[in-house]
Design a protein around this motif. Structure first.
Motif, mmCIF file in Angstrom:
data_model
loop_
_atom_site.group_PDB
_atom_site.id
_atom_site.type_symbol
_atom_site.label_atom_id
_atom_site.label_comp_id
_atom_site.label_asym_id
_atom_site.label_seq_id
_atom_site.Cartn_x
_atom_site.Cartn_y
_atom_site.Cartn_z
ATOM 1 N N GLY A 155 59.286 115.753 -106.982
ATOM 2 C CA GLY A 155 59.579 116.125 -108.355
ATOM 3 C C GLY A 155 58.622 115.400 -109.288
ATOM 4 O O GLY A 155 58.136 114.308 -108.977
ATOM 5 N N SER A 156 58.341 115.986 -110.424
ATOM 6 C CA SER A 156 57.307 115.458 -111.311
ATOM 7 C C SER A 156 57.628 114.059 -111.828
ATOM 8 O O SER A 156 56.779 113.169 -111.842
ATOM 9 N N LEU A 157 58.862 113.833 -112.279
ATOM 10 C CA LEU A 157 59.215 112.533 -112.849
ATOM 11 C C LEU A 157 59.133 111.432 -111.800
ATOM 12 O O LEU A 157 58.597 110.339 -112.066
ATOM 13 N N ARG A 158 59.620 111.690 -110.609
ATOM 14 C CA ARG A 158 59.580 110.680 -109.551
ATOM 15 C C ARG A 158 58.148 110.431 -109.079
ATOM 16 O O ARG A 158 57.790 109.306 -108.756
ATOM 17 N N PHE A 159 57.345 111.469 -109.040
ATOM 18 C CA PHE A 159 55.952 111.277 -108.661
ATOM 19 C C PHE A 159 55.229 110.425 -109.699
ATOM 20 O O PHE A 159 54.442 109.537 -109.343
ATOM 21 N N ALA A 160 55.488 110.692 -110.969
ATOM 22 C CA ALA A 160 54.869 109.878 -112.026
ATOM 23 C C ALA A 160 55.293 108.418 -111.881
ATOM 24 O O ALA A 160 54.469 107.502 -112.029
ATOM 25 N N ALA A 161 56.582 108.186 -111.602
ATOM 26 C CA ALA A 161 57.059 106.816 -111.415
ATOM 27 C C ALA A 161 56.384 106.165 -110.217
ATOM 28 O O ALA A 161 55.970 104.996 -110.275
ATOM 29 N N LEU A 162 56.253 106.901 -109.122
ATOM 30 C CA LEU A 162 55.590 106.371 -107.936
ATOM 31 C C LEU A 162 54.146 105.987 -108.235
ATOM 32 O O LEU A 162 53.689 104.886 -107.869
ATOM 33 N N TYR A 163 53.421 106.850 -108.899
ATOM 34 C CA TYR A 163 52.010 106.601 -109.202
ATOM 35 C C TYR A 163 51.859 105.368 -110.094
ATOM 36 O O TYR A 163 51.052 104.469 -109.804
ATOM 37 N N LEU A 164 52.620 105.317 -111.174
ATOM 38 C CA LEU A 164 52.468 104.224 -112.131
ATOM 39 C C LEU A 164 52.944 102.894 -111.547
ATOM 40 O O LEU A 164 52.331 101.852 -111.785
#
Length: 284
Positions: A155-164
């Protein structure tokens, strides 16, 4: 005194009117509740038309598609493309003011120790300035190749959290054990770790991912000028965060995933507030 309705001719019937607009005559009925509806109240359905209330009720009962490990389903990897654009724009800015930008925004243990905390994140969007291109090319290729798949799974929000968080994890490792670094490699290595975790969870053959991680770790220590702290810090952080996302119990998935993000941020805050960095010690 009473009034009587005017007489009607035999067989005459009142024309049906819209249930929301009684002044409008209509001969169309909702296929679900059979109320009369005017053109403004019609909503296309699989067969015929439905009224506004029936459409709203139907939408409430529809289960929206979800990503495999939580969040809304991803049709277009917008977070991946946004991260690519930010990295490329930062690199283009370096074309004219490379020294100034790197000196101001790169991750530096000493400057972070003295309060410039933004460097922990901004340094992850900078790359080796021209004429060197391999640094940004490799990182952006990896983001382009792996990012969309992870974003669709998480999911987009979790991927963003993972990346950051992976980027921050790499910067924290530089803060503790290094002096100076910049680049998206910490976040990219975090994605490598996440890809391994997701592959294992889904029962895929993860040996190819292990080879990818192993080769890049070897290059980290063989090629001069590479920050092993940023790479390994991002790898460990990304693997841990992905494991929390992927193995969270389905019934309490959102709560567990949010708690994992908060816990990782809390650990990072404790490190920054309590542990002196190697760089600050080295210059004393």
């Amino acid at each position: 005194m009473t009034s009587q309705p005017p007489p009607t001719h035999p067989g005459a019937e009142a024309a049906p009117t819209c249930y929301r607009h009684p002044e409008r005559e209509t001969y169309v009925r909702c296929q679900r509740c059979e109320r009369s509806i005017c053109p403004d109240c019609m909503r296309d359905a699989a067969v015929g038309h439905q009224c506004v209330e029936c459409v709203q009720e139907g939408n409430r009962s529809v289960r929206h598609a979800r990503a495999m490990f939580g969040g809304a389903a991803v049709t277009k990897p917008r977070v991946t493309w946004t991260l690519l654009i930010i990295n490329v724009l930062a690199y283009l800015a370096e074309l004219t003011r490379a020294d100034e930008i790197i000196n101001t925004f790169a991750t530096s243990s000493v400057y972070v120790f003295y309060g410039e905390w933004w460097r922990l994140l901004t340094g992850a969007f900078l790359h080796a300035p021209p004429p060197s291109f391999w640094h940004i090319l490799f990182n952006m290729w990896a983001l382009y190749a792996i990012g969309p798949e992870l974003e669709r799974r998480l999911g987009s929000l979790r991927f963003a959290a993972l990346y950051l968080l992976s980027a921050l994890g790499g910067s924290i490792a530089v803060y503790l054990f290094g002096l100076w670094a910049y680049g998206a490699s910490g976040a990219i290595y975090g994605m490598f770790g996440a890809l391994f975790v997701v592959s294992r969870k889904l029962g895929f053959d993860a040996r190819g991912v292990l080879w990818l991680i192993g080769i890049n770790i070897v290059l980290t220590f063989v090629v001069p000028g590479i920050s092993w702290q940023g790479h390994l810090g991002g790898l460990v952080t990304g693997t841990a965060v992905a494991a929390a996302f992927v193995y969270a119990p389905r019934k309490s998935r959102n709560a567990v995933q949010l708690a994992a993000v908060v816990a990782v941020l809390a650990v990072m805050a404790v490190i920054l507030l309590t542990l002196p960095p190697y760089g600050a010690i080295a210059i004393q």
